[in-house]
Scaffold this active site. Sequence first.
Site, mmCIF file in Angstrom:
data_model
loop_
_atom_site.group_PDB
_atom_site.id
_atom_site.type_symbol
_atom_site.label_atom_id
_atom_site.label_comp_id
_atom_site.label_asym_id
_atom_site.label_seq_id
_atom_site.Cartn_x
_atom_site.Cartn_y
_atom_site.Cartn_z
ATOM 1 N N ARG A 21 -7.806 -0.355 0.808
ATOM 2 C CA ARG A 21 -8.373 -1.537 0.146
ATOM 3 C C ARG A 21 -8.733 -1.242 -1.303
ATOM 4 O O ARG A 21 -8.736 -2.132 -2.145
ATOM 5 C CB ARG A 21 -9.576 -2.032 0.961
ATOM 6 C CG ARG A 21 -10.655 -1.012 1.115
ATOM 7 C CD ARG A 21 -11.613 -1.326 2.258
ATOM 8 N NE ARG A 21 -11.073 -0.946 3.562
ATOM 9 C CZ ARG A 21 -11.720 -1.109 4.713
ATOM 10 N NH1 ARG A 21 -12.914 -1.671 4.727
ATOM 11 N NH2 ARG A 21 -11.176 -0.737 5.854
ATOM 12 N N LYS A 69 -10.008 12.885 8.364
ATOM 13 C CA LYS A 69 -9.576 12.439 9.688
ATOM 14 C C LYS A 69 -9.536 13.625 10.653
ATOM 15 O O LYS A 69 -9.440 14.771 10.226
ATOM 16 C CB LYS A 69 -8.172 11.837 9.591
ATOM 17 C CG LYS A 69 -8.106 10.483 8.913
ATOM 18 C CD LYS A 69 -6.681 9.949 8.908
ATOM 19 C CE LYS A 69 -6.587 8.614 8.182
ATOM 20 N NZ LYS A 69 -7.307 7.507 8.848
ATOM 21 N N LYS A 84 0.849 -1.197 0.000
ATOM 22 C CA LYS A 84 0.000 0.000 0.000
ATOM 23 C C LYS A 84 0.883 1.246 0.000
ATOM 24 O O LYS A 84 1.694 1.434 0.898
ATOM 25 C CB LYS A 84 -0.916 -0.011 1.231
ATOM 26 C CG LYS A 84 -1.718 1.289 1.424
ATOM 27 C CD LYS A 84 -2.641 1.219 2.644
ATOM 28 C CE LYS A 84 -3.320 2.568 2.911
ATOM 29 N NZ LYS A 84 -4.163 2.551 4.127
ATOM 30 N N ASP A 107 1.610 6.039 5.701
ATOM 31 C CA ASP A 107 0.626 5.146 5.100
ATOM 32 C C ASP A 107 1.146 4.487 3.817
ATOM 33 O O ASP A 107 0.403 3.798 3.122
ATOM 34 C CB ASP A 107 -0.683 5.919 4.841
ATOM 35 C CG ASP A 107 -1.909 5.049 4.975
ATOM 36 O OD1 ASP A 107 -1.799 3.953 5.559
ATOM 37 O OD2 ASP A 107 -2.982 5.457 4.492
ATOM 38 N N GLU A 166 -9.468 3.835 2.036
ATOM 39 C CA GLU A 166 -8.918 3.960 0.685
ATOM 40 C C GLU A 166 -7.889 2.883 0.362
ATOM 41 O O GLU A 166 -7.694 2.546 -0.807
ATOM 42 C CB GLU A 166 -8.288 5.356 0.507
ATOM 43 C CG GLU A 166 -6.838 5.515 1.009
ATOM 44 C CD GLU A 166 -6.672 5.304 2.506
ATOM 45 O OE1 GLU A 166 -7.685 5.414 3.230
ATOM 46 O OE2 GLU A 166 -5.558 5.013 2.960
ATOM 47 N N ASP A 175 -12.188 7.256 3.708
ATOM 48 C CA ASP A 175 -10.990 6.969 4.494
ATOM 49 C C ASP A 175 -10.616 5.483 4.444
ATOM 50 O O ASP A 175 -9.543 5.096 4.895
ATOM 51 C CB ASP A 175 -11.212 7.428 5.944
ATOM 52 C CG ASP A 175 -9.906 7.596 6.707
ATOM 53 O OD1 ASP A 175 -8.838 7.547 6.061
ATOM 54 O OD2 ASP A 175 -9.961 7.776 7.940
HETATM 55 N N1 BES Z 1 -4.300 4.349 6.926
HETATM 56 C C1 BES Z 1 -5.471 4.104 7.689
HETATM 57 C C2 BES Z 1 -5.246 3.058 8.774
HETATM 58 C C3 BES Z 1 -4.391 3.495 9.927
HETATM 59 C C4 BES Z 1 -4.965 4.153 10.992
HETATM 60 C C5 BES Z 1 -3.040 3.225 9.933
HETATM 61 C C6 BES Z 1 -4.167 4.551 12.052
HETATM 62 C C7 BES Z 1 -2.268 3.624 10.984
HETATM 63 C C8 BES Z 1 -2.829 4.281 12.052
HETATM 64 C C9 BES Z 1 -6.597 3.624 6.793
HETATM 65 O O1 BES Z 1 -6.608 4.122 5.499
HETATM 66 C C10 BES Z 1 -7.850 4.056 7.434
HETATM 67 O O2 BES Z 1 -8.096 5.229 7.484
HETATM 68 N N2 BES Z 1 -8.641 3.098 7.907
HETATM 69 C C11 BES Z 1 -9.869 3.390 8.561
HETATM 70 C C12 BES Z 1 -10.895 2.427 8.028
HETATM 71 C C13 BES Z 1 -12.298 2.783 8.435
HETATM 72 C C14 BES Z 1 -12.741 4.052 7.754
HETATM 73 C C15 BES Z 1 -13.215 1.637 8.051
HETATM 74 C C16 BES Z 1 -9.648 3.186 10.057
HETATM 75 O O3 BES Z 1 -8.938 2.263 10.455
HETATM 76 O O4 BES Z 1 -10.188 3.992 10.823
HETATM 77 ZN ZN ZN Z 2 -4.799 4.712 4.763
HETATM 78 MN MN MN Z 3 -7.666 5.992 5.398
#
Ligand code: BES
Ligand code: ZN
Ligand code: MN
Length: 498
Positions: A354, A280, A268, A291, A352, A350
């Site tokens: 996947r 966020k 990723k 990320d 994104e 958010d």
């Molecule tokens: N990059 C984030 C995941 C992440 C969060 C990595 C905190 C490191 C620290 C990912 O793209 C994300 O935002 N995931 C969301 C998914 C949700 C919207 C279903 C998450 O984990 O809140």
């Molecule tokens: Zn992310």
């Molecule tokens: Mn995200």
Amino acid sequence: MEFKAIVDTKARSACGCAVIGVHENGDLGSAARLIDAQIGGIIGRLIASGDFAGKVGDTLLLPHPAGAAAERVLLTGLGPQASFGRKPYRKAVQSSAQAILKTGAKDATVYLAQHDVPGMDGHFRARAIAEIFSAAAYRIPDLKSGAKPKPGKLAAVNVAAENARALKSAASGLEIGAAVGSGSALARDLANLPPNVCTPTYLGERAMQLDKDWPRIKTKVLDEEAIRALKMGAFLAVTQGSAQPPRFIVSEYRGGKKSGAPICLIGKGITFDSGGISLKDPPGMDEMKFDMGGAAAVLGALRAAAELALPINVIAIVPTCENMPGGKAVKPADIVTSMSGQTVEILNTDAEGRLILCDAITYSRRFKPAAVIDVATLTGACIIALGNQVSGMMSTDDGLAGEIAAAGSRADDRVWRLPVGEDYADALKSNFADFANVGGREGGACTAATFLSKFTKDLDWAHLDVAGTAWLGGSHKGSTGRPVPLLVEFLVQRARRR
Ligand code: BES
Ligand code: ZN
Ligand code: MN
């Protein structure tokens, strides 16, 4: 840093620093006993007087000890003999590396690998030394103005073995450990750089650099037009709000037979994740520069494979872009068509990672891969589940899952398998498209993996969620280089299995 295995039975190697181990009850290893005799029993007296307790993490530097062949002797605590094992051994190696790097020693002879470590053979004892010394010498590519602190002087590390057989396994361990060290350093550099420097374009350039540096690596970098021609509708949806152009990087390492099915490592590569329209919260948003930790790790592992000249084919695939809000950004409720033809309702912009990964997985099919492993800082939920210690691993293939778990344990870069599939599929139901890109909050790491599994039919696939392990926050803020050690160990085992 250069690593070499040497046979040294007399503890008489001339060098800048000799590193010897001392247990908490005062038990010296054989090298420490020999050196103690050479320098008139100082070590024994230091222990008797309570000046060196031998606790794990303790070090004591003896400069210019008369009688020794080394310019310095570094005592390193190994803790109680009874509870000695992998963890105290690695910690002792780590403290000795940190202590030497503070001295002026240009080279060192490390005798620690001569100690018996339950659960760790000579190969892995040496490997840990190369890996941990490389990591300790790593410096963040910071952009601080003013004089740079001087880099450590230590350039050569010799690992002492007792005989020719031990020499052989130490040498092979050092070779792999050094490759893991440089692969991790590459991954850490890329992830630590700020997102205005480490853009998708920049990642593409660094992958092109791998192509220049390693004859067996061939890189191609696709631009937006080429990505559009491939119909990667999910990937394109994520990049459309950003002013930075996306890249799709394909770096092939060809070390195996031409016909040999490759291992595809998909990383990723979100160089900044603002969340997009589903923005966020400000606190901690800066951390979303990490990320692209998955992308960094697969490029690091590819570099290691090339350095080790592994006799297999490995392909690093990196979809990379920013996730930004704006008038052109993808919106909650937008429906896009992925490269596979399946449609996705984007309910949360958010989620994104996947979306870019699913198209990369579909792309990987053209290589008829032996296995596909995607590596991603995918979910906050995985951090809640497993913390920063262990990565999440999901797989629809028990054999591959077992291999990865075993590789993680041997490399001290552990994973824990979490469920994926059927049980979680309902959460992704959509009234308007084939499925949605998010389920509820509960089981977030598993629903994310289940989303990916909709694109992996008939593939030998595993997913590593490294959101908690690829980087650390707080005062240690920075990239860890994980899971490069695991990936390299996995590739080494696959290379043996042929
Ligand atoms: N990059 C984030 C995941 C992440 C969060 C990595 C905190 C490191 C620290 C990912 O793209 C994300 O935002 N995931 C969301 C998914 C949700 C919207 C279903 C998450 O984990 O809140
Ligand atoms: Zn992310
Ligand atoms: Mn995200």
